[in-house]
Write a protein that holds these residues in place. Structure first.
Motif, PDB file in Angstrom:
ATOM      1  N   PHE A  92     -30.053 -15.954  16.862  1.00 30.83           N
ATOM      2  CA  PHE A  92     -30.567 -15.153  15.742  1.00 30.83           C
ATOM      3  C   PHE A  92     -29.706 -15.343  14.496  1.00 30.83           C
ATOM      4  O   PHE A  92     -30.223 -15.418  13.378  1.00 30.83           O
ATOM      5  N   THR A 148     -28.808 -26.201  10.411  1.00 27.26           N
ATOM      6  CA  THR A 148     -28.716 -24.736  10.359  1.00 27.26           C
ATOM      7  C   THR A 148     -27.641 -24.330   9.348  1.00 27.26           C
ATOM      8  O   THR A 148     -26.675 -25.064   9.130  1.00 27.26           O
ATOM      9  N   LYS A 208     -30.710 -27.243  15.141  1.00 27.35           N
ATOM     10  CA  LYS A 208     -31.675 -26.666  16.074  1.00 27.35           C
ATOM     11  C   LYS A 208     -32.124 -27.727  17.078  1.00 27.35           C
ATOM     12  O   LYS A 208     -31.770 -28.910  16.971  1.00 27.35           O
ATOM     13  N   TRP A 244     -29.595 -19.825  13.960  1.00 28.62           N
ATOM     14  CA  TRP A 244     -30.875 -20.470  13.720  1.00 28.62           C
ATOM     15  C   TRP A 244     -31.734 -19.746  12.684  1.00 28.62           C
ATOM     16  O   TRP A 244     -32.459 -20.385  11.912  1.00 28.62           O
ATOM     17  N   TYR A 245     -31.678 -18.399  12.707  1.00 27.12           N
ATOM     18  CA  TYR A 245     -32.638 -17.631  11.907  1.00 27.12           C
ATOM     19  C   TYR A 245     -31.999 -16.782  10.814  1.00 27.12           C
ATOM     20  O   TYR A 245     -32.724 -16.081  10.101  1.00 27.12           O
ATOM     21  N   ASN A 246     -30.692 -16.822  10.664  1.00 23.53           N
ATOM     22  CA  ASN A 246     -29.995 -16.086   9.605  1.00 23.53           C
ATOM     23  C   ASN A 246     -30.319 -14.589   9.587  1.00 23.53           C
ATOM     24  O   ASN A 246     -30.431 -13.977   8.516  1.00 23.53           O
ATOM     25  N   MET A 247     -30.479 -13.994  10.752  1.00 26.50           N
ATOM     26  CA  MET A 247     -30.793 -12.570  10.825  1.00 26.50           C
ATOM     27  C   MET A 247     -29.568 -11.726  10.506  1.00 26.50           C
ATOM     28  O   MET A 247     -28.449 -12.092  10.855  1.00 26.50           O
TER      29      MET A 247
END
Length: 327
Positions: free
Chosen positions: A88, A161, A155, A91-94
């Protein structure tokens, strides 16, 4: 007659306080063997830090044991949560406030499947959680592409990323926060099991499931709850592990299953409880942690440590079950 009474009193005392005596004797042995190394503030902190993740996972396992269950999937749950939260971030910069609860929530799917298999399908706990252990080990490996996840790694499709690990997240695996999280977990589970009606219901279910049902306790509901809480603490342990390591590793949580089992079972005999309890689990983890720390400092090969830990577990179980049979 007096000899018989004395022997019973000695056995009863050892059954109640044998774990504490073992910890004291082991500490004394290593203190005299390693006079300037073992009993130092830095090494004590090192021991507490080293048992923190095991204890967090083990107190969750203790809850499942309280209903006479056995959650073998806690190691896989820890692996899944560690893989999710690192992905998270990387990969997704949450943000931390979303990634943490989402990783725990998704990991609780394991608890839902365990509860369904055990409560609805009526598969024995051991076999059901053994199945989910393998399933979610595979899920975690498939999700990560069979490799680790760390900052800067691309990824699975090769795309770059840019995500970073938040400072607040990294603090979870640092001293003193990792120790504080462990102590809070032990305290909360102790309050839940020993000082709430829900914990008492779980102990009643573990003692006699049919009698608990006839008493009006919703047995299915509390057995399911036990696996939800077990998975929750396993997920929390996996997140702390990811913070401690700073990355997600292949099957990272699997190595914590057996130490957690050992801590929970060793702690069952603490203070004569004869049942799973959070304080005893913590003491059991301390016993294993002190033993492992001292042996490593004495240059005992790492591959021999499991022999010692397995022997300690066997002795603890022998003491508990032999005393229950005798008395």
């Amino acid at each position: 007659m007096m000899d018989t009474l004395n022997s019973k009193n000695i056995l009863n005392f050892l059954n109640k306080w044998g774990v504490i005596l073992a910890v004291i004797l082991i500490i004394l042995f290593f203190t005299f063997s390693l006079p300037d190394l073992f009993l130092t503030s830095s090494n004590i902190i090192n021991i507490l830090r080293s048992i923190s993740i095991v204890t967090i996972i083990a107190v969750g396992l203790t809850i499942s044991l309280s209903v006479n269950g056995f959650d073998l999937s806690v190691g896989s749950a820890a692996t899944v949560s560690s893989s999710l939260i690192i992905s998270f971030f990387v990969w997704y910069n949450m943000p931390f406030g979303i990634a943490l609860p989402l990783a725990i929530l998704l990991t609780l799917i394991i608890a839902g499947i365990n509860a369904f298999l055990i409560v609805k399908v009526k598969i024995p706990d051991l076999f059901a959680t053994l199945s989910t252990m393998f399933i979610f080990e595979g899920v975690a490996m498939t999700y990560t592409g069979g490799g680790s996840i760390s900052v800067g790694m691309p990824k699975l499709d090769g795309s770059p990323t840019t995500g970073k690990l938040p400072e607040l997240f990294l603090k979870l695996g640092q001293t003193p926060w990792i120790i504080i999280i462990m102590l809070i977990s032990v305290f909360l589970v102790h309050l839940f099991l020993n000082h709430s009606k829900h914990g008492r219901y779980m102990y009643m279910i573990g003692g006699n499931q049919e009698a608990a049902r006839l008493s009006g306790i919703p047995v299915k509901k509390y057995r399911a709850l036990a696996y939800v809480l077990s998975t929750f603490f396993a997920a929390l342990g996996g997140i702390v592990l990811a913070s401690y390591v700073g990355s997600s590793q292949i099957n990272a949580g699997s190595g914590y299953l057996m130490p957690a089992v050992a801590a929970a079972f060793i702690g069952s005999s603490f203070a004569g409880h004869g049942k799973p309890n959070a304080i005893g689990t913590f003491v059991g983890a301390v016993l294993v942690g002190v033993l492992e720390n001292g042996l490593v400092m004495m240059s005992v090969p790492y591959y021999s440590l499991n022999i010692v830990k397995g022997t300690v577990l066997a002795l603890a179980l022998a003491s508990t079950y032999y005393s229950q049979k005798k008395f």
